[in-house]
Design an enzyme around this catalytic site. Structure first.
Site: not given
Ligand code: FBP
Length: 699
Positions: A201, A228-229, A273, A280-282, A361, A570
């Protein structure tokens, strides 16, 4: 000094080509990937393509986008059409010698090398004299004019391979006049006709501003949806899907899913366990949702779902008191930990003291109390940086210094009685947060002003609360491991004891398949008392061995293993879907350039349908822009798409939650998607979220 044996081994390697081959870094997989030719969308089977502007899709345009991007806001969706032949004027335009630049921006995503390969192949096919330059290390490469001219050898070495190794990547934002003018200078020096920005984005936001800025210079700027998000999804104002997902999402999801399904196997084999998997997924939980569909973990949190949570009990209580409890809207961290504990306790009751939990995440983004901290701290740090020559993180390098600064802010607010963003209450609440979490919340924002969720140990915070609450439940006797009736009967009979006599003394639910020790029996002492009270033993007698054994089996020990799935997926080599998708995006980007477009995003419509229906298009970027808070300021950025909790795929997951929790005797419903493949038939050949949404539409 080398020993004689070592010298012999050195000679052996030098002489023996078969050994050299075995130890070389060229695996069979690598060779197969490099040679593989991804399928072409129908339009690209033609010698040429043209683009046709269509009025079929309209967008709700933000007034700020109209003001700041006047030359590209008028762009329409362009549909690509194939041409088997062309007249001279088209050939002249289409096949002219061009200089094209390409850059990766943001985190790596599988399929990126194929975007370059598609662009390179199309550009060279149209005119072998054309040059394609790869800017190195992301947008910095444009600003500093660091690039490499791509050749067959360079491109062929990376076909169908993961990562962004060919030209690397970076997260710099072209956000100042100086950076913009240096970028223009680079384009001028290289005599670029066009520049392709492959990014998420924020990078497509960069693309829109560059397109506007270079409009008059005639440098065409095209974006390509990468992340990837999975949060770049484009719909028009009517909701028609123009771009269902960015490239890289499918591979990353499948790679995480493969590892997580292996953990499901491990956990149900070793039965000791709980595997806690942060995925991931900001911000958006698309990856967690896809992983859930691929593997059926016992518990999957979806951030967007938590934000929608309404605590009905609280609301009703407040209603009876004639008030409204606004805290009933949205999930708190504490409540979330209770929800997780409920699942753990219910599985424990049927003898399953193990399982798998998937945590997105970015889940904290959807927890009100944390979001408030994030916004407040964002604003404080941004304000500090804008009013000082230095920056917040350099001036306050350690946590204690940062906390002291916040304390001072709260003190000033208290003493001056003024309204400030950080008051005593904020400070008190923040001081209750564990230090590692405070550190995470204060972590440096990235260059686009995004909070870096990957740096925060969300799983640790949440599981800390879960452990605390389970301890309380254990003390209250409400967290017990269910004992199978068979096992109870056998154990007692082996010790010549009557299960029918002892069962009702020990268990809440004697007679059922899984027996739960009574709440009041929480220690050897209380067990002893219960046995005496029901005259099974007398005062001073020892507890019969088999009874003590059963009791001990019922006491849970909650053991976790934390895992983070992100960087690994990734870097995975792309799935078949992403190989084909990436390559065709590269071809689309070239077609848009050859047909004079700028400020467009290369995309493929109908990704969610069979490959034969894929339709390469160009989507205007400017109409997709919205206003968002970044570093305390409102900025114009490309809108992110979060999980739609009304979509069929989410509702199906919701419906199956209880089944996947597996709080019933017998095997869990775990699903094995298998590893990422690129040509094999067995691969899950597209995201399941798509498949379900499509199937639901057909109903
Ligand atoms: P993009 O939005 O640039 O594709 O990155 C996504 C991501 O992989 C997120 O899922 C994650 O939170 C972030 O990058 C991690 O960033 P960094 O590589 O700076 O640790």
């Amino acid at each position: 000094m080398q020993s004689k044996e070592n010298i012999n081994i050195t000679q052996l390697i030098q002489k023996n080509s078969a050994i050299q081959q075995v130890v070389s870094n060229i695996s069979n997989e690598l060779v197969a990937r490099r040679e593989h030719k991804p399928a072409l969308c129908k339009v690209f089977l033609n010698e040429f393509t043209k683009t046709v502007e269509t009025d079929d899709y309209k967008f709700d345009i933000h007034v700020e986008a109209k003001k700041r991007l006047p030359d590209i806001i008028v762009n329409k969706v362009r549909v690509l059409e194939g041409l088997s032949s062309a007249d001279d004027s088209l050939i002249k335009k289409y096949c002219k010698k061009r200089n094209i630049g390409i850059v990766f921006s943001g985190g790596p995503a599988p399929g990126g090398h194929n975007v370059i390969a598609g662009l390179y192949d199309a550009a060279k096919k149209a005119n072998p004299e054309s040059s394609v330059y790869g800017f190195l290390l992301g947008p910095d490469g444009i600003i500093e004019n660091e690039c490499v001219e791509l050749t067959d050898d360079i491109v062929n070495a990376y076909r169908n391979l993961g990562g962004f190794g060919m030209i690397k990547t970076g997260r710099t934002k072209i956000d100042s006049k100086e950076k913009m003018s240096l970028s223009k200078e680079t384009c001028r020096k290289l005599e670029l006709d066009a520049l392709i920005i492959v990014g998420g984005d924020d990078s497509n936001t960069n693309a829109a501003f560059l397109a506007q800025e270079m409009y008059k210079d005639g440098v065409q700027i095209i974006g390509v949806p990468k992340t990837i998000d999975g949060d770049i999804q484009v719909r028009d104002a009517k909701g028609t899907v123009l771009c269902a997902i960015s490239f890289g999402f499918h591979t990353a999801a499948l790679s995480f899913a493969n590892s997580i399904s292996n953990l499901c196997t491990d956990s149900s084999s070793d039965v000791k366990y709980w595997h806690i998997c942060k995925v991931m997924g900001r911000v958006a939980s698309h990856l967690a949702l896809e992983v859930a569909l691929q593997t059926h973990p016992n518990i999957t949190l979806i951030g967007e779902d938590l934000a929608n949570y309404v605590d009905i009990r609280r609301l009703e209580k407040a209603k009876q008191e004639g008030t409204t409890d606004y805290t009933a809207f949205g999930m708190t961290l504490r409540h979330l930990s209770r929800v997780i504990c409920d699942g753990i306790v219910r599985r424990g009751a049927v003898g399953k003291n193990f399982g798998v939990i998937v945590i997105p995440e970015g889940v904290l983004e959807f927890i009100n109390e944390i979001q408030v901290f994030i916004i407040k701290l964002n604003t404080i740090i941004a304000k500090y940086n804008s009013t000082h020559d230095t920056d917040f993180h350099s001036d306050f390098p350690v946590l204690e210094d940062k906390l002291e600064y916040l304390r001072r802010l709260a003190k000033t607010a208290r003493e001056e009685g003024t309204f400030t963003i950080w008051n005593t209450r904020d400070d008190d609440l923040f001081n209750d947060v564990p230090a590692f979490f405070q550190e995470g919340l204060l972590t440096e924002r990235d260059s686009h002003g995004n909070f870096q969720f990957s740096q925060v140990e969300t799983d640790k915070v949440l599981m800390g609360l879960v452990k605390d609450y389970l301890k309380i439940l254990k003390e209250k006797g409400r967290y017990k491991i269910g004992i199978s009736r068979d096992s109870f009967n056998k154990t007692l009979e082996k010790g010549n004891l009557d299960p029918l006599l002892i069962g009702p003394v020990l268990f809440n639910n004697f007679g059922e398949d899984f027996l739960i020790v009574k709440d009041s029996i929480t220690s050897i002492k209380t067990l002893n008392q219960a046995l005496i009270r029901d005259e099974i033993i007398r005062e001073g007698d020892k507890i019969p061995g088999p009874v003590e054994k059963i009791y001990k089996k019922s006491i849970p020990s909650f053991k976790t293993q934390l895992h983070f799935y992100g960087y690994d997926g990734r870097g995975n080599d792309p799935s078949g879907f992403d190989c084909v998708y990436g390559y065709n995006l590269g071809l689309t980007a070239f077609s848009l350039i050859a047909n004079g477009a700028t400020g467009q995003m290369a995309a493929i419509k109908n990704l969610e349908k069979a490959f034969e229906k894929w339709e390469p298009i160009g989507i205007p970027i400017a109409p997709l822009m919205r206003i968002e808070e970044r570093k305390g300021k409102m900025e114009l950025v490309l809108e992110k798409t979060i999980v739609d909790v009304n979509a069929p795929c989410f509702n199906i997951v919701k419906e199956l939650r209880e089944k996947w929790l597996g709080a019933y005797p017998g095997d869990d419903d775990y699903r094995k998607p298998g590893p990422v493949r690129f040509i094999e038939k067995c691969e899950e050949n597209r995201p399941l979220t798509f498949v379900l949404n499509e199937l639901a539409k057909e109903e």
